[in-house]
Design an enzyme around this catalytic site. Structure first.
Site, PDB file in Angstrom:
ATOM      1  N   GLY A   1      80.535  45.819  22.203  1.00  0.00           N
ATOM      2  CA  GLY A   1      80.213  44.794  21.213  1.00  0.00           C
ATOM      3  C   GLY A   1      79.205  43.835  21.816  1.00  0.00           C
TER       4      GLY A   1
ATOM      5  CD  GLU B   1      76.980  44.769  17.744  1.00  0.00           C
ATOM      6  OE1 GLU B   1      77.422  44.143  18.719  1.00  0.00           O
ATOM      7  OE2 GLU B   1      77.468  44.668  16.605  1.00  0.00           O
ATOM      8  CB  ILE B   2      80.058  48.418  15.285  1.00  0.00           C
ATOM      9  CG1 ILE B   2      80.529  49.494  14.301  1.00  0.00           C
ATOM     10  CG2 ILE B   2      80.331  47.023  14.741  1.00  0.00           C
ATOM     11  CD1 ILE B   2      82.035  49.559  14.154  1.00  0.00           C
TER      12      ILE B   2
ATOM     13  CB  ALA C   1      83.457  50.966  21.655  1.00  0.00           C
TER      14      ALA C   1
ATOM     15  CB  CYS D   1      81.115  38.981  25.742  1.00  0.00           C
ATOM     16  SG  CYS D   1      80.996  39.484  27.457  1.00  0.00           S
TER      17      CYS D   1
ATOM     18  CG  ASP E   1      85.757  40.249  14.084  1.00  0.00           C
ATOM     19  OD1 ASP E   1      86.459  39.236  13.862  1.00  0.00           O
ATOM     20  OD2 ASP E   1      85.214  40.935  13.205  1.00  0.00           O
TER      21      ASP E   1
ATOM     22  CB  THR F   1      76.911  36.305  25.415  1.00  0.00           C
ATOM     23  OG1 THR F   1      77.804  35.209  25.276  1.00  0.00           O
ATOM     24  CG2 THR F   1      77.425  37.244  26.464  1.00  0.00           C
ATOM     25  CD  GLU F   2      72.023  36.565  22.799  1.00  0.00           C
ATOM     26  OE1 GLU F   2      73.044  37.201  23.131  1.00  0.00           O
ATOM     27  OE2 GLU F   2      70.917  36.754  23.324  1.00  0.00           O
ATOM     28  CD  GLU F   3      79.098  34.580  18.784  1.00  0.00           C
ATOM     29  OE1 GLU F   3      79.941  33.668  18.807  1.00  0.00           O
ATOM     30  OE2 GLU F   3      78.377  34.842  17.804  1.00  0.00           O
TER      31      GLU F   3
END
Lengths: 449, 231
Positions: free
Chosen positions: B48, B71-72, B107, B126, B129, B204-206
């Protein structure tokens, strides 16, 4: 008419037949002295599914209430209760949803029959309350089925097997989880309290489950799913994955573990081949192409649904429904859903190579397939809805050189079951009310973005 | 789209088995034309990976490792792909960023199609959800049943890294990893000395978003234990 037999299980020596008709289990025994079938027992699932739904809805309601209450406590002081909170205290009873007009019918049927390895117990799964039902078998009684317990499960069970020692039943569900349930005794675990944890899980619908044993007698659990996966996991240490068997291109619908071939395992499903595996090495040892054998028996039933059809409307999709073998005879038998043909392959027990040796065409579509392991015989149940007085099942036996339909046994079974059920209110049905007998094809994946 | 249902049948591409995976197109720099084989294999996976910030910061730190983001969400994957292409061409002189790549995949369903047993050294989860609703908990990326699949892909001594800004999810992940017989939690002392933890906190962006909002970040790392004797 009598409803077709959705599924059947034959015991090892072929002397007892367990049949599922709608929400009923019927048992027939072959009486050696009289040389005919006799009725041996029955059980009807009269559980009202609305009870289970109601219980679930009320539990969810209670959970939400508790959650709202907790939130409310967070925001407000306990002493000063707001109007909305007071209002929410006056609870109404949980509303059980009722299907509206045009909704597909709900079937509360019995599925997934299986015998314990010692054949002292019979297991079945019910739709009504998603339960595993355990029966002790006593053929000295007028009704051989003695209900031991009914264990509800969190999600709909779809396949089951037992451990080597018969102490645990391993139930695989449509949510992808496998639960281990005590096979004996009458204690029931309260699933709503979260007391039943899965011992393993796939993120995919599970279609089949089996146990294999390695040379040291250690057990591995084999699970197959709708995502082409066949996984081997150590048992009871189910947190250790041993391997995956790679090579299936479509969903797997059936697994078959022979007693005569160490390390061999067979699988089939949406692929146009039947797979033979060495599960010890993880190798696909043979893939028997079945396109040519199957083609003559396909028809409109195998045309892909219009939504997924090609321009010439000729896209054919078929799936192997079930694969069985015998205790000592290195043969496997299988059939394709919604066709009349039973295919029998000889297997080289050392290397696992498959070779088609016989095709037996029935007069009707085959619904289910079961084998009497040590009697080298097969029972198929048939879709007789369009032919008055046709047989509901057929027996096929090995005569030392080949398999052939056992006409006498068929007639005896037909007479016995019609006599038993021709006026039975549970078994009788109209052709249009028959349970959808062909559901394997629906496992095929339809990609979305 | 912020979410994708991990249970549905997406139009996914995945190899029938790890042996059939074509890694050449993802890491062309590590493909040996003479032998037609990859010179290295993926050992670090970011499950993810989102917008790829972690991959990009890990890349120079682990030049000897191949790092894969999974990444989904289609658009997000395309974005990361473009980002890596740009980084590779801007750093062509030094062959920078040749060791990171991304693929669109689920995954939770198909990890074993990509990685052999014990192939991975590190797995990152990381800001996954959170799936707040209780009935959606099976959709969480850390569950006791999925952990067995991660343990299969990880080698002994391999590390699972988790980070989230949702306390409830953090507690959930810790609980399940601690309960799993093949994982042991690493100390905060260990976390302090591990460079990946530092990168994970900030790359990470998050993570950056949480920083801007002055939110909390919860980290937990676990080591893959050896398998016990088979019973």
């Amino acid at each position: 008419m009598i409803h077709p037999i959705q599924t059947a299980v034959v015991n090892r020596d072929g002397s007892v037949v367990f049949c599922v008709i709608k929400n009923m289990i019927q048992v027939f025994r072959w009486d050696q002295t009289k040389s005919e079938f006799v009725a041996a027992g029955q059980w009807v699932d009269d559980e009202d599914s609305s009870n289970a739904i109601k219980k679930k809805v009320s539990e969810e309601q209670q959970r939400q209430r508790a959650e709202n209450e907790a939130k409310r406590r967070k925001i407000e002081d306990d002493a000063a209760e707001s109007e909305t909170a007071k209002r929410s205290r006056r609870h109404k009873d949980a509303k059980v949803p009722v299907p509206g007009a045009g909704a597909p019918p709900v079937y509360n049927h019995v599925r997934n029959l299986a015998l314990s390895r010692d054949e002292k117990l019979l297991y079945a799964c019910t739709d009504s309350d998603k339960a595993l039902v355990v029966f002790a078998l006593d053929f000295d009684k007028e009704n051989c089925l003695i209900l031991q317990k009914r264990q509800p499960l969190p999600k709909r069970p779809n396949a089951l097997t037992t451990t080597q020692d018969d102490k645990q039943v391993l139930v695989a569900d449509k949510f992808g989880d496998v639960y281990s349930v005590d096979a004996r005794g009458s204690d029931v675990v309260d699933v709503s309290k979260g007391n039943l944890e899965p011992i393993l899980g796939h993120v995919s619908l599970l279609t089949a489950v089996a146990i294999v044993c390695d040379a040291d007698g250690k057990q591995l659990l084999v699970t197959a799913d709708r995502d082409e996966h066949i996984r081997l996991t150590h048992y009871p240490q189910t947190y250790i994955v041993d391997k995956w068997l790679f090579g299936s291109k479509q969903f797997v619908s059936t697994l078959c573990v022979p007693e005569w071939g160490t390390n061999l395992l067979f699988s089939a499903g949406g692929d146009n081949f039947v797979s033979s595996w060495n599960w010890q090495s993880g190798e696909l040892v043979d893939a028997l192409d079945i396109d040519e054998l199957v083609n003559p028996f396909l028809g409109d039933a195998q045309l892909a649904p219009s939504k997924f059809q090609d321009e010439s409307n000729s896209l054919v999709e078929y799936a192997v429904s079930k694969l069985v073998t015998f205790s000592n005879l290195p043969y496997v038998a299988f059939f394709v859903e919604q066709t009349r043909a039973l295919f029998i392959c000889k297997v080289d027990p050392l290397v696992g190579k498959l070779m088609l040796v016989q095709t037996i065409e029935m007069s009707l579509n085959i619904v289910s397939l079961s084998s009497a392991l040590s009697a080298d015989s097969i029972m198929v149940t048939l879709d007789h809805r369009d032919s008055e007085n046709a047989h509901l099942a057929a027996f096929i036996t090995w005569d030392g050189t080949q398999f052939s339909v056992d006409g006498e046994k068929n007639i005896s079974f037909h007479n016995c079951i019609t006599e038993k059920l021709h006026e039975d209110p549970v078994a009788s049905t109209e052709a249009q009310d028959i349970y959808p007998l062909y559901s394997v094809a629906t496992l095929r994946k339809r990609a979305e973005n | 789209r912020a979410h994708s249902n991990p249970f549905s049948d997406h139009q996914l591409e995945y190899p029938v088995s790890p042996e059939e995976m074509d890694w050449q197109k993802l890491y062309p720099h590590f493909f040996d034309e003479a032998t037609s084989k990859m010179t290295k294999e993926v050992t670090i996976a970011d499950i993810g990976c989102g917008f790829g910030g972690l991959l990009i910061d890990l890349s120079p730190e682990f030049p000897e490792n191949l790092i894969l983001g999974m990444e989904i969400r289609v658009q997000v994957t395309n974005y990361v792909e473009d980002r890596i292409i740009a980084l590779r061409s801007n750093n062509a002189a030094t062959n920078g960023y040749q060791n990171i790549s991304v693929l669109r995949g689920n995954a939770m369903k198909f990890l074993p199609n990509f990685f052999r047993k014990s192939q991975l050294e590190k797995m990152f989860f990381c800001f996954p959800d959170p799936h707040f609703k209780q009935r959606k908990h099976k959709a969480r990326i850390i569950t006791n049943t999925l952990l067995s699949e991660y343990a299969y892909a990880l080698k002994e001594g391999g590390i699972v890294y988790t980070i989230t800004d949702v306390l409830d999810l953090h507690q959930w992940m810790v609980k399940h990893l601690e309960e799993h017989p093949l994982f042991d939690r690493l100390s905060t002392e260990w976390e302090k000395n591990d460079k990946c933890v530092q990168i994970m906190r900030h790359a990470t962006e998050e993570g950056k978003k949480v920083e801007r909002k002055k939110g909390d970040k919860y980290v937990a790392c676990f080591v893959r234990l050896p398998n016990p004797t088979i019973m």
